[in-house]
Design an enzyme around this catalytic site. Structure first.
Site, PDB file in Angstrom:
ATOM      1  N   ARG A  44       0.854  -1.200   0.000  1.00 37.68           N
ATOM      2  CA  ARG A  44       0.000   0.000   0.000  1.00 37.68           C
ATOM      3  C   ARG A  44       0.887   1.245   0.000  1.00 37.68           C
ATOM      4  NH1 ARG A  44      -3.158  -3.442   3.485  1.00 37.68           N
ATOM      5  NH2 ARG A  44      -2.348  -2.532   5.411  1.00 37.68           N
ATOM      6  N   LYS A 133     -10.871  15.424   5.730  1.00 38.06           N
ATOM      7  CA  LYS A 133     -12.034  15.035   4.921  1.00 38.06           C
ATOM      8  C   LYS A 133     -13.039  14.229   5.739  1.00 38.06           C
ATOM      9  CE  LYS A 133     -12.864  11.405   1.927  1.00 38.06           C
ATOM     10  NZ  LYS A 133     -12.596  10.533   0.775  1.00 38.06           N
ATOM     11  N   LYS A 216     -16.739  19.333  -1.459  1.00 39.79           N
ATOM     12  CA  LYS A 216     -16.398  18.237  -2.387  1.00 39.79           C
ATOM     13  C   LYS A 216     -17.682  17.539  -2.807  1.00 39.79           C
ATOM     14  CE  LYS A 216     -13.610  14.032  -2.742  1.00 39.79           C
ATOM     15  NZ  LYS A 216     -12.296  13.455  -2.468  1.00 39.79           N
TER      16      LYS A 216
END
Ligand code: 13P
Length: 335
Positions: A44, A133, A216
């Site tokens: 990852r 976020k 967003k």
């Protein structure tokens, strides 16, 4: 201008946008397994580090959203936030803990993560994050999203935003109306407008400084199973209509999610939105899949081919940056 507004402008000015590399370990495992790569912490990191070390970071990527695992990882002698900052890019962090079944309306979801958030934000700020976020998701059908889903997700987004600004960071407010379904673009327009309006009503109730927020949203699209397709021009115009009707003028920047659109569609639509943009909002990108799909497909075939992977990512980032300025074309795409 406030410090928070400066952070927004640093992330989104001059054709820059956001790389959403904040897939949870579960989602990243799905993405890696889909291209036959084993999902280990090392793999990852390897893929993400390959992107963060790319040339286009400096010119095209103003912010990177990280996941909890990645913000604590290292790239050689640097921490990942240090590596990102060294490109002039702002490190960000996903702070919600996921969308769970909404009690009272079990077909829908409510995003969790408010408990203990103030303390977690302190830790992330110390690690170098300057924006965050939180993603809420909504489904469309004749009876959804329900008032309960619209109200409760807006309240959570607003409480999150107030806590994030208190900690000196910029909140990305992400109300994603999903494209799954057979609804029309007009239905998407009506429901998305309602959802975004409610978010700003709650942000105001919570005394959030709108000049220090990034919205967003999804673009206005027909459902992915809809028989009524519309043109890219219509998508751009409906998206602009929605945002003009629902977003207060103080908001400096809007960064779209790609939401399952192909890389080219997401680029083309963003380009047209900017061509027709008659507002003061900066209209840019905060793409996950639409920035990474080509790169991950290539990388998966030879995870040691860093240069080849970066070439693909650089091209995609350059195309998105052109689209954020209304300067993208098919010729440049194919060059
Ligand atoms: P997509 O662009 O792949 O939709 O991802 C953006 C994102 O961050 C979703 O929360």
């Amino acid at each position: 201008m406030s410090e928070l507004n400066n952070i927004v402008l640093k992330i989104l000015s001059n054709g820059k946008g956001i790389l959403a590399a904040d897939e949870s370990t579960g989602t990243m495992t799905k993405r890696l397994n889909a291209v036959n790569v084993e999902s280990t912490p090392e793999n990852r990191l390897l893929f993400r580090e390959t992107l963060f070390l790319s040339e286009s970071m400096k010119k095209c990527i103003g912010g990177v959203i990280l996941y909890d695992e990645t913000i604590k990882q290292n790239s050689k002698s640097k921490t990942i936030p240090e590596l990102i900052s060294s490109c002039g890019t702002v490190p960000g962090i996903k702070v919600d803990t996921g969308a769970k079944i909404l009690a009272g309306s079990p077909d829908e979801k409510i995003t969790e993560g408010l408990d203990g958030l103030r303390e977690r934000l302190k830790v992330y700020h110390k690690l170098g994050a300057r924006f965050t976020k939180w993603r809420a998701v909504y489904i469309i059908s004749d009876k959804y999203p329900s008032k309960l889903s619209v109200d409760s997700n807006a309240q959570a987004l607003a409480r999150y935003s107030a806590l994030v600004q208190e900690s000196g960071m910029v909140p990305i407010v992400e109300p994603e109306v999903l494209m799954d379904g057979d609804h029309s673009a007009d239905e998407c327009l009506v429901k998305t407008t309602e959802v975004i309006k409610k978010c700003f009503e709650e942000l105001n109730n919570n005394n959030v400084d709108l000049t220090g927020v990034i919205l967003k949203p999804n673009m206005i699209l027909p459902g992915n199973r809809s028989s009524k397709k519309i043109s890219n021009e219509e998508i751009a115009k409906l998206t602009l209509k929605c945002l003009k009707d629902s977003v207060p003028k103080e908001v400096p920047g809007i960064a779209f999610l790609s939401g399952g659109q192909t890389e080219i569609e997401a680029t083309k639509n963003l380009n047209l939105i900017n061509k027709y943009n008659d507002t003061n909002f900066i209209m840019s990108y905060s793409y996950g899949r639409a920035l990474q799909q080509g790169a991950i497909n290539f990388w998966s075939k030879d995870i040691k081919n860093i240069e080849g992977t970066q070439k693909i990512f650089n091209h995609r980032a350059n195309m998105c940056s052109l689209a954020a300025q209304g300067k993208w074309s098919k010729e440049l795409e194919e060059k």
